[in-house]
Write a protein that holds these residues in place. Structure first.
Motif, PDB file in Angstrom:
ATOM      1  N   TRP A  37       0.817  -1.208   0.000  1.00 37.66           N
ATOM      2  CA  TRP A  37       0.000   0.000   0.000  1.00 37.66           C
ATOM      3  C   TRP A  37       0.855   1.264   0.000  1.00 37.66           C
ATOM      4  O   TRP A  37       0.533   2.238  -0.684  1.00 37.66           O
ATOM      5  CB  TRP A  37      -0.955   0.013   1.187  1.00 37.66           C
TER       6      TRP A  37
ATOM      7  N   LEU B  23     -11.851   7.530   3.313  1.00 38.81           N
ATOM      8  CA  LEU B  23     -11.245   6.203   3.295  1.00 38.81           C
ATOM      9  C   LEU B  23     -10.987   5.706   4.717  1.00 38.81           C
ATOM     10  O   LEU B  23     -11.220   4.526   5.038  1.00 38.81           O
ATOM     11  CB  LEU B  23      -9.935   6.254   2.514  1.00 38.81           C
TER      12      LEU B  23
ATOM     13  N   THR C  43     -14.176   4.022  -4.581  1.00 33.65           N
ATOM     14  CA  THR C  43     -12.826   4.456  -4.943  1.00 33.65           C
ATOM     15  C   THR C  43     -12.859   5.597  -5.960  1.00 33.65           C
ATOM     16  O   THR C  43     -11.927   6.408  -6.017  1.00 33.65           O
ATOM     17  CB  THR C  43     -12.017   3.280  -5.535  1.00 33.65           C
TER      18      THR C  43
ATOM     19  N   ILE D  23     -15.380  -4.943  -8.598  1.00 32.40           N
ATOM     20  CA  ILE D  23     -14.683  -3.676  -8.338  1.00 32.40           C
ATOM     21  C   ILE D  23     -14.459  -2.900  -9.630  1.00 32.40           C
ATOM     22  O   ILE D  23     -14.757  -1.703  -9.729  1.00 32.40           O
ATOM     23  CB  ILE D  23     -13.341  -3.943  -7.635  1.00 32.40           C
TER      24      ILE D  23
ATOM     25  N   TYR E  97     -17.530  -1.017  -3.086  1.00 34.75           N
ATOM     26  CA  TYR E  97     -16.151  -0.597  -2.846  1.00 34.75           C
ATOM     27  C   TYR E  97     -15.552   0.035  -4.104  1.00 34.75           C
ATOM     28  O   TYR E  97     -14.894   1.078  -4.047  1.00 34.75           O
ATOM     29  CB  TYR E  97     -15.316  -1.791  -2.403  1.00 34.75           C
ATOM     30  N   GLY E  98     -15.783  -0.609  -5.264  1.00 35.75           N
ATOM     31  CA  GLY E  98     -15.255  -0.070  -6.511  1.00 35.75           C
ATOM     32  C   GLY E  98     -15.817   1.305  -6.815  1.00 35.75           C
ATOM     33  O   GLY E  98     -15.081   2.208  -7.250  1.00 35.75           O
TER      34      GLY E  98
ATOM     35  N   TYR F 119     -14.970   8.993  -3.912  1.00 31.80           N
ATOM     36  CA  TYR F 119     -14.403   9.711  -2.774  1.00 31.80           C
ATOM     37  C   TYR F 119     -13.783  11.058  -3.170  1.00 31.80           C
ATOM     38  O   TYR F 119     -13.920  12.053  -2.454  1.00 31.80           O
ATOM     39  CB  TYR F 119     -13.351   8.852  -2.076  1.00 31.80           C
TER      40      TYR F 119
ATOM     41  N   SER G 187     -16.336   0.584 -10.726  1.00 29.57           N
ATOM     42  CA  SER G 187     -15.514   1.793 -10.828  1.00 29.57           C
ATOM     43  C   SER G 187     -15.632   2.408 -12.222  1.00 29.57           C
ATOM     44  O   SER G 187     -15.729   3.637 -12.371  1.00 29.57           O
ATOM     45  CB  SER G 187     -14.060   1.474 -10.502  1.00 29.57           C
TER      46      SER G 187
ATOM     47  N   VAL H 150      -5.225  -0.444   5.035  1.00 32.18           N
ATOM     48  CA  VAL H 150      -5.646   0.514   4.019  1.00 32.18           C
ATOM     49  C   VAL H 150      -5.358   1.944   4.460  1.00 32.18           C
ATOM     50  O   VAL H 150      -5.120   2.830   3.633  1.00 32.18           O
ATOM     51  CB  VAL H 150      -7.151   0.329   3.711  1.00 32.18           C
TER      52      VAL H 150
ATOM     53  N   SER I 281      -8.894  11.365   2.109  1.00 27.57           N
ATOM     54  CA  SER I 281      -8.391  10.272   2.956  1.00 27.57           C
ATOM     55  C   SER I 281      -9.256  10.051   4.189  1.00 27.57           C
ATOM     56  O   SER I 281      -9.319   8.930   4.702  1.00 27.57           O
ATOM     57  CB  SER I 281      -6.949  10.562   3.375  1.00 27.57           C
TER      58      SER I 281
END
Length: 570
Positions: free
Chosen positions: A47, A278, A257, A374, A253-254, A260, A378, A171, A275
């Motif tokens: 990460w 997240l 991303t 995902i 989740y996808g 956000y 997205s 994460v 952030s």
């Protein structure tokens, strides 16, 4: 009526204490601690690297298209090769697969560090990134297939909850470390640290004592092995339904991303200030792990999974009128709780319900479905944002995902009912196995698997059940009737041993000690027996230690029969 506060607090405290005990029980397994350490080292390094290499590529190209290409090189091979990685995880010794995968990634990341240090063309970096994704394809299916063999049935949900909670933590921590490394102005440091993290993970995996290999054979083609895993999955309706709902979970989740960043802009915190959203989702993952652990034992998964999907998606709808960043982050905490519950229930259900010899392949299919969810979500969210504002996208996620879940709910309910009906049919057999105390430490799911694997055989009086000297191939459970037992040995006449009455069992000696049959067994009365194949019985012993009762009876029977050496050949 007023309820005393103590009557409310006591069960809550007891539940929390039980959850902590389950975590402690899981962490008593040395190999699980090593697997967790390898996971943490690897994921934190990865990460932090992702953050640094993304900034490095953007600084060199000033192009979001190169960033998109980097993401495609990272996720694309994982999507395409996840199922093949599962085949490898079942074909070879799983710890070996993990070590080779991690070492190959360490070598590739070392090459990436050299490329960054020498300012190589960005295209080279993308190629190395794609190759690294290829190298890691079998790692997760192998690790997921190892986990049930490390912790056993009883601690499985706790182990998965620990992994999910730590994943949520990573994460946040990983990118944070990446941000600190950016301050050094030397991106090669982060890449080198990532390479070292893979090497450390490989070293930790080599210390695992567990050895596991699936049912894949090098003589079969990849397609044949993959189809075998898929066929095994299709026979488990609950597992199929859970995987499909996990695709919805992954879709949220996808979409997040992509959402956000514009959401952070709308909230006034700028494109780089997302952030905290997240972090809110990650915090929800940490808080939801304990809830998921407790819910994993639910007899009906449909309401739990559907409720969790709604809990994950609806906070996006509720964010539409929100203008305070703190409240938006709090709603993402709720979303993170829903996400982690679905994740833990899905992986635990697969690990419990699928045979170990195909589990790697099934987990490979699972990874493919998750990554597809995902990527598709997205991409769809990106297209939507190109033609509408962020509020429209929030509504689409908040309403659209639960609507899709409701459309698929009948399938999940049918799977639940099918599973419940099967459990009801097995109830008499499960009760019989539990009364025999063959596996005192086995939980209900293990007994249900043994009961499902058993074949009912009705025999008249005087029929041979076991012949002395034959290969030991099964355990026989006497549900009704009576059995006579005789030993020939080296004597001139057979020696009669005490009869076995219902409920009872015979045939465990050869299986436990790997020797031919030490006695002959006949039905003395008309009898009903359950035949459990040797591999199924021994597999259950791996999950649960033999009870003192079983070992005591086996020892007594061995003392009464001649010491027979294992045969060679057939």
């Amino acid at each position: 009526m007023t309820v005393p506060e103590e009557s409310i607090a006591a069960p809550v405290a007891a539940g929390k204490l039980a959850a902590r005990r389950r975590y402690r029980d899981a962490l008593r397994h040395r190999d699980l601690r090593l697997l967790i350490a390898a996971f943490l080292v690897d994921d934190v390094g990865s990460w932090s690297y992702i953050v640094v290499i993304s900034v490095y590529i953007f600084d060199r190209t000033h192009s979001t298209q190169w960033l998109a290409a980097n993401a495609a090189c990272r996720w694309g091979p994982s999507l395409l090769l996840a199922s093949y990685g599962g085949v490898l995880a079942d074909r070879y010794q799983r710890t070996t697969v993990m070590v080779i995968s991690a070492l190959a990634s360490a070598v590739l990341m070392t090459g990436m560090a050299v490329a960054v240090a020498s300012t190589a063309p960005v295209a080279y970096l993308l190629v190395i990134s794609a190759l690294s994704s290829v190298a890691m394809a079998p790692y997760q299916p192998a690790a997921g297939a190892l986990t049930p063999e490390i912790v056993g049935e009883q601690d499985l949900s706790a182990a998965n909850s620990i992994f999910s909670a730590l994943q949520s933590l990573v994460v946040v921590v990983g990118p944070g470390i990446g941000g600190l490394l950016l301050l050094t102005g030397r991106p090669v440091i982060s890449v080198a640290i990532n390479a070292a993290s893979f090497a450390v993970a490989a070293a930790l995996v080599t210390r695992l004592r567990v050895r596991s290999r699936g049912g894949g054979s090098a003589e079969e083609s990849t397609a044949q092995q993959w189809l075998a895993g898929l066929r095994s999955l299709v026979t488990q309706p609950v597992a199929v339904a859970v995987i499909l709902f996990c695709a919805l979970d992954s879709a949220v989740y996808g979409a997040a991303t992509v959402l956000y960043v514009p959401l952070s802009v709308r909230l006034g915190t700028g494109p780089t200030g997302y952030s905290y959203l997240l972090a809110g989702s990650a915090l929800g993952g940490l808080l939801g792990a304990g809830v998921a652990n407790r819910l994993s034992g639910a007899s009906r998964l449909a309401p739990v999974i559907m409720g969790s999907i709604c809990l994950q998606a609806l906070p996006f709808l509720l964010t539409v009128p929100v203008h305070w960043p703190a409240l938006a982050a709090a709603l993402q905490v709720l979303s993170g709780v829903g996400m982690i519950i679905v994740d833990v229930l899905a992986i635990t259900s697969l690990q419990r319900d699928l045979p170990g010899d195909v589990l790697g392949r099934v987990l490979g299919v699972f990874d493919t479905v998750v990554l597809a969810g995902i990527l598709l979500a997205s991409l769809a969210t990106g297209v939507l944002l190109a033609h509408a504002d962020v509020n429209v996208a929030l509504v689409a996620v908040g309403i659209g995902i639960p609507a899709l879940g409701l459309a698929g709910l009948p399938t999940l309910l049918r799977a639940d009912r099918t599973s419940a009906a099967a459990a009801e049919r097995l109830r008499p057999r499960v009760r019989l196995l539990s009364e025999l105390d063959l596996l005192a430490g086995a939980d209900r799911r293990t007994l249900e698997r043994l009961a499902a694997a058993a074949e009912e055989v009705v025999m008249p009086a005087g029929q041979v059940v076991i012949r002395e000297g034959d290969a030991a191939d099964a355990l026989w459970i006497l549900a009704d009737g009576q059995l006579s037992v005789s030993v020939n040995g080296d004597g001139p006449e057979p020696r009669e041993l005490p009869p076995v009455t219902a409920p009872g069992y015979v045939g465990e000696l050869g299986l436990l000690h790997g020797i031919p049959r030490t006695a002959s067994v006949r039905t003395q009365l008309p009898s009903t027996l359950l035949r459990i194949a040797g591999p199924d019985f021994l597999s259950a012993l791996q999950v649960s230690q033999p009870s003192p009762s079983l070992l005591s009876v086996a020892g007594t029977r061995m003392a009464r029969t001649p010491a027979t050496q294992p045969r060679t050949g057939s």
